[in-house]
Write a protein that holds these residues in place. Structure first.
Motif, PDB file in Angstrom:
ATOM      1  N   PHE A 135      -0.416  -7.626   7.438  1.00 29.97           N
ATOM      2  CA  PHE A 135       0.996  -7.643   7.041  1.00 29.97           C
ATOM      3  C   PHE A 135       1.720  -6.615   7.897  1.00 29.97           C
ATOM      4  N   TYR A 187       3.902  -3.380   7.982  1.00 34.97           N
ATOM      5  CA  TYR A 187       4.016  -2.265   7.051  1.00 34.97           C
ATOM      6  C   TYR A 187       5.307  -1.508   7.273  1.00 34.97           C
ATOM      7  N   GLY A 224       0.073   0.239  -6.386  1.00 38.75           N
ATOM      8  CA  GLY A 224      -0.896  -0.662  -5.745  1.00 38.75           C
ATOM      9  C   GLY A 224      -2.100  -1.031  -6.592  1.00 38.75           C
ATOM     10  N   GLN A 225      -2.121  -0.629  -7.853  1.00 43.33           N
ATOM     11  CA  GLN A 225      -3.345  -0.846  -8.636  1.00 43.33           C
ATOM     12  C   GLN A 225      -3.503  -2.300  -9.107  1.00 43.33           C
ATOM     13  N   ILE A 256      -3.027  -4.242  -4.686  1.00 40.27           N
ATOM     14  CA  ILE A 256      -4.093  -4.140  -3.668  1.00 40.27           C
ATOM     15  C   ILE A 256      -5.338  -4.957  -4.064  1.00 40.27           C
ATOM     16  N   ASP A 315       6.307   0.019   1.418  1.00 40.79           N
ATOM     17  CA  ASP A 315       5.650   1.113   0.686  1.00 40.79           C
ATOM     18  C   ASP A 315       6.709   2.128   0.259  1.00 40.79           C
ATOM     19  N   ASN A 357       6.211   4.780  -1.577  1.00 42.11           N
ATOM     20  CA  ASN A 357       5.596   6.038  -2.025  1.00 42.11           C
ATOM     21  C   ASN A 357       6.205   7.302  -1.426  1.00 42.11           C
ATOM     22  N   ARG A 358       7.018   7.146  -0.366  1.00 43.07           N
ATOM     23  CA  ARG A 358       7.627   8.343   0.228  1.00 43.07           C
ATOM     24  C   ARG A 358       9.041   8.599  -0.279  1.00 43.07           C
ATOM     25  N   ARG A 388      -2.485   6.481 -10.269  1.00 43.80           N
ATOM     26  CA  ARG A 388      -1.753   5.846  -9.166  1.00 43.80           C
ATOM     27  C   ARG A 388      -0.773   4.787  -9.661  1.00 43.80           C
ATOM     28  N   ALA A 432      -2.422  -1.271   9.410  1.00 47.34           N
ATOM     29  CA  ALA A 432      -1.807  -0.963   8.109  1.00 47.34           C
ATOM     30  C   ALA A 432      -2.686  -1.416   6.956  1.00 47.34           C
ATOM     31  N   LEU A 434      -8.211   1.104  -3.542  1.00 45.08           N
ATOM     32  CA  LEU A 434      -6.920   0.573  -3.979  1.00 45.08           C
ATOM     33  C   LEU A 434      -5.788   1.416  -3.413  1.00 45.08           C
TER      34      LEU A 434
END
Lengths: 287, 158
Positions: A6, A8, A34-35, A38, A53, A55-56, A109, B19, B61
């Motif tokens: 993919f 990112y 992502g639990q 992913i 993403d 997360n930042r 997470r 990635a 994960l």
């Protein structure tokens, strides 16, 4: 078993994230904890073209508890909400339910808002939002954010009202009303598994201390969390009332009849426990 | 390809990864730290548990690119200077908390974090704490004993 390729994206702020989501449309998928996502990627059950993403984006890692309720930002992990005594004081059902979400390590997470958007019909957090009548805030680049009520948010198994280009930025869980109590009961084959069936309950007493309103949300027995108003149903009749109003499906883990049976038993227990909590709140307020 | 920097067991490590590389694979394949074991790759078995900024997480994960800039502790980083085993590691050896050892890195990381947060857990809290880790050999009795013993060792040595 590895994720498919993919593109990112790691946006640094909300505006950048919304711009990427607007550009990638239905090919864009948000990665928070992502639990759930992913594992789907690892098993190749999902193959989004673009992963965004978040997360930042620190400003999304928020948790605010007020007299009105608890607002959980898109990056607040299950564990943070579970540990917050302010959140538990405003709405105890949050902690009661979060303790049943997978395992502690997963909760480090996984995010609450991510669970809502994932919309697994056997997951706890959608039921909590549905039972309490909460809402999810959806932002997009080319227009104002919209607030979607829980009743309109869960549209099917793993399906929500989130449209391509939108990011769920927060969720609002209304506070516990006065003279009220909550409980969450579920049954799973192994600790931390998705439940075969589960019940979240909310009981509110009237000003004289008699049982006023009784509501439950059922998980694992329908395409979305099923909210039932059991006000006026005698305690002995709760299990029967629930069984008559759900249409669970069978799968390799349990037959439809067994799920219906379980939902009834768990509803009776959850309502009883929530009633006890409500009684405690009533007695405490009376003193 | 993405260039990432991780602080792994106190050492700054750089890697260039696609990635889609999982943190578990990045640690094993790119950084050569094969102590982190990979079992189910969908978050059920707990073998790949590592500490990210001190908190236990599933490395299968977590994307390596998401972990960019974070501190990671793997089983290789639990021992003290000179390779002296940590109290948790010694307790597992002493109490026979392992047989084949495949699940052990995950249990060690999970137990290390559990005891850092709760230095005197009850048996119920230990069971809840390790409930996300599967062991197919021991039947868990000796693992619970090991965690209890590790708590004692940490207290004795404090």
């Amino acid at each position: 078993m590895k994720p498919p390729p993919f593109d990112y994206h790691a946006p640094r702020d909300l505006g950048e994230a919304l711009a990427v989501l607007a550009e990638t449309g239905e090919h864009g998928k948000v990665l928070a904890g992502g639990q759930s996502l992913i594992p789907l990627l690892n098993m190749r059950l999902a193959a989004p073209g673009h992963l965004v993403d978040i997360n930042r984006i620190d400003p999304l890692d928020t948790l605010t508890a007020t007299a009105e309720g608890v607002t959980v930002g898109a990056l607040a992990r299950h564990s943070r909400v579970e540990r917050s005594s302010e959140a538990a004081a405003a709405q105890p059902l949050l902690r009661q339910a979060l303790r049943l979400v997978a395992h502690p390590v997963i909760r480090n997470r996984g995010t609450v808002v991510g669970s809502l958007v994932h919309a697994d019909p056997a997951a706890e957090m959608p039921a909590v939002l549905a039972l309490l009548g909460g809402s999810v805030r959806l932002a997009r680049a080319d227009g104002p954010a919209r607030e979607v009520a829980a009743a309109d948010f869960f549209t099917g198994p793993l399906e929500s009202a989130l449209r391509p280009g939108e990011l769920a930025v927060s969720a609002f869980f209304p506070a516990l009303p006065p003279r009220s109590g909550t409980a969450f009961r579920e049954f799973a084959r192994r600790h931390g598994d998705y439940a075969l069936a589960g019940i979240a309950a909310l009981v509110t007493l009237d000003e004289a201390g008699a049982v006023g309103a009784v509501k439950v949300a059922c998980i694992g027995v329908g395409a979305t969390p099923i909210v039932l108003d059991l006000t006026g149903v005698e305690p002995d009749a709760v299990a029967h009332a629930v069984r008559g109003r759900i249409e669970p499906e069978a799968d390799i883990h349990a037959s439809a009849d067994y799920r219906r049976h379980l939902a009834g038993v768990l509803a009776a227990r959850a309502v009883d426990e929530a009633n006890g909590e409500a009684r405690r709140a009533f007695d405490h307020a009376g003193r | 390809m993405h260039s990432i920097t991780l602080v792994v067991n106190g050492v700054v490590r750089e890697a260039t990864v696609p990635a889609r590389t999982l943190l578990s694979d990045c640690l094993r394949h790119h950084l050569g730290l094969t102590g982190t074991h990979v079992g189910c790759e969908h978050g059920v078995c707990g073998c790949c548990t590592v500490l990210m900024d001190g908190e236990p997480v599933r490395s299968c994960l977590t994307l390596a690119v998401t972990a960019d800039g974070h501190e990671i502790t793997t089983v290789e980083g639990l021992a003290g200077p000179g390779g002296a085993l940590s109290p948790v590691q010694r307790a597992f050896a002493e109490c026979h908390g392992l047989q084949c050892g495949f699940c052990t890195p995950g249990f060690l990381c999970t137990a290390t974090a559990l005891l850092a947060e709760n230095p005197d857990p009850s048996d119920d809290e230990i069971v809840e704490g390790i409930s996300g880790n599967l062991c197919r050999c021991t039947g868990y009795q000796n693992i619970v004993k090991s965690v209890r013993r590790a708590a004692e060792l940490i207290r004795e040595e404090a």
